[in-house]
Design an enzyme around this catalytic site. Structure first.
Site, mmCIF file in Angstrom:
data_model
loop_
_atom_site.group_PDB
_atom_site.id
_atom_site.type_symbol
_atom_site.label_atom_id
_atom_site.label_comp_id
_atom_site.label_asym_id
_atom_site.label_seq_id
_atom_site.Cartn_x
_atom_site.Cartn_y
_atom_site.Cartn_z
ATOM 1 C CG LEU A 83 -1.922 -1.079 1.405
ATOM 2 C CD1 LEU A 83 -2.779 -1.085 2.601
ATOM 3 C CD2 LEU A 83 -2.901 -1.325 0.164
ATOM 4 C CG ASP A 84 -0.165 4.631 -2.497
ATOM 5 O OD1 ASP A 84 -0.184 4.835 -3.815
ATOM 6 O OD2 ASP A 84 -1.125 4.699 -1.709
ATOM 7 C CB SER A 85 1.414 8.040 1.335
ATOM 8 O OG SER A 85 1.518 8.551 -0.255
#
Lengths: 128, 324
Positions: A83-85
């Site tokens: 997952l990214d930010s």
């Protein structure tokens, strides 16, 4: 519902922990528990960690992007779940909804794994 | 010791290839340093890199610590992405050599107190490399690295078609500034609204990353990013901006006159490869009242390290410089 669960779990632990010979009734052991169960203090009680873990895990699994098979208590949002930010912020939002309290930005920043989310929520009395 | 060896051979095998020795690695073609107020933007499209041969070569240039981190990740795709990100950083920075070849493997990095990575330019006793700054961002389908000289830089990339789990406005209400929420609320078409949201997110994220102090030091709610129209002197919010030289500005919510804000931040917003939005933020020196800000000079390169670079001109269909 939550207070009932908390109460039951507390009582269950008490029952299991006692030797058979010890006493006639588990309820007789800690009258305080029973009394406290009906008092206002229970509302400020912390949630049980294993319950929090279950609820956090199912909130995270709910994310389309997430592979449910990878979601375990040790899963790191970035390294294990990819997952990214933006996803991390979305997860924090989902957890806020699930537990009914706002997570401040400076705390949200640090929540990047299931464990950290659970620790944070379980240590917050406002979590429902 | 043997554990490391086992891990090392395991890592070789994760790309389904036995140990491959490159005795004579071809040097990386050098590039000119970015000039002041110039940013270099390099990117990799992971789906285009399939050769296990090449991936194993990349593994060779990473530090033991980086290899460990990759080893600990779960899943081939995540490992590949992490590998390509570190490779992009190392090979890109190594190309800005001045007088001598730099081995990408020899670069050292450190993190500032907030966790922002920087290059340790104490390369050798007798000389130091120029103060290059870099920042990376990745999605599953694009990995990017921005490089500047003498100015902090932050970049962020997102897929254009990215869907939000939460409702766009609910998200904006929670995390964006009131002005930005207002802007988004005025967009009636949900698809345009979603796209503008993504653009705004990348700009805000790039700014926070350029500041280098982490999300919590500059909560998204405390600043507004919007456009300034030089001609009319009005401030517009996208997508209503129609101006010759649209300029993206950032303002503190508490201090709209920017007196206490410090720094002069320049933004560029791009549409890349038709599939991604990319935002770049760097600091420009203070300019005087009435002076126009100089637009950031941007060089874009799509790269496959050790194989090829493609310099993308802004006239090309692959890139549209949207703003900044």
């Amino acid at each position: 519902m939550a207070t009932r669960n908390v109460l039951l779990k507390y009582l269950r632990v008490q029952i299991r922990g006692l030797p058979q010979s010890a006493r006639p009734s588990p309820f007789a052991l800690s009258p305080n528990v029973l009394l406290r169960g009906f008092s206002e203090e229970v509302k400020g009680c912390f949630l049980d960690k294993s319950e929090v873990t279950d609820r956090v895990i199912s909130a995270v699994k709910n994310f389309q992007k997430v592979d449910p098979s990878k979601v375990n208590p040790n899963a790191h949002f970035q390294n294990d779940l990819g997952l990214d930010s933006l996803d991390a912020v979305e997860i924090v939002m989902a957890l806020e909804e699930e537990f009914g309290f706002e997570i401040p930005d400076n705390e949200a920043d640090k929540i990047n794994s299931i464990n950290l989310a659970v620790d944070f929520i379980a240590s917050h009395p406002q979590a429902k | 010791m043997s554990l490391l060896r086992d891990k090392s051979s395991f890592m070789m095998n994760i790309f389904s290839f036995g140990r491959n020795l490159f005795t004579a690695s071809s040097p990386l073609p050098p590039v000119q340093l970015p000039a002041p107020m110039e940013a270099h933007f390099w990117y990799i499209l992971p789906d285009e890199i399939k050769s296990t041969n090449l991936l194993n070569r990349y593994l060779e240039i990473l530090s033991p610590c980086e290899k460990e981190n990759i080893f600990r990740m779960s899943g081939e795709q995540l490992k590949k992405r992490a590998l390509l990100a570190r490779t992009l950083v190392r090979t890109t920075l190594a190309r800005y050599q001045m007088n001598r070849q730099i081995d990408p493997k020899s670069l050292k990095f450190w993190k500032n107190i907030h966790g922002k990575p920087e290059v340790d330019w104490q390369y050798a006793d007798d000389w130091r490399l120029p103060p290059l700054h870099f920042n990376i961002s990745h999605t599953s389908s694009l990995i990017a690295c921005g490089v500047t000289v003498g100015s902090p830089i932050g970049i962020d990339v997102e897929e254009k078609e990215r869907r939000l789990k939460n409702d766009t406005l609910a998200f904006a209400r929670r995390y964006f500034s009131p002005l930005e929420l207002e802007m988004l609320t005025h967009i009636s078409d949900p698809e345009i609204q979603r796209k503008e949201f993504i653009k705004l997110w990348t700009l805000k994220e790039a700014y926070v990353k350029a500041l280098g102090k982490g999300f919590s030091a500059s909560p998204f709610k405390t600043f507004t990013i919007r456009l300034r129209d030089h001609k009319g002197g009005h401030t517009h919010l996208p997508p209503y901006m129609i101006s010759e030289v649209p300029e993206i500005i950032v303002e503190s919510c508490d201090d709209p006159e920017n007196l206490g804000f410090g720094g002069n931040w320049q933004f560029v917003l791009l549409e890349l490869a038709g599939s991604h939005y990319a935002a770049i933020c760097l600091e420009q020196g203070k300019i005087n009242e009435g002076e126009k800000t100089i637009p950031v000079n941007l060089t874009l390169r799509k790269t496959v390290p050790y194989v090829e670079d493609e310099c993308i001109s802004s006239a090309a269909a692959a890139v549209a410089r949207l703003l900044g």
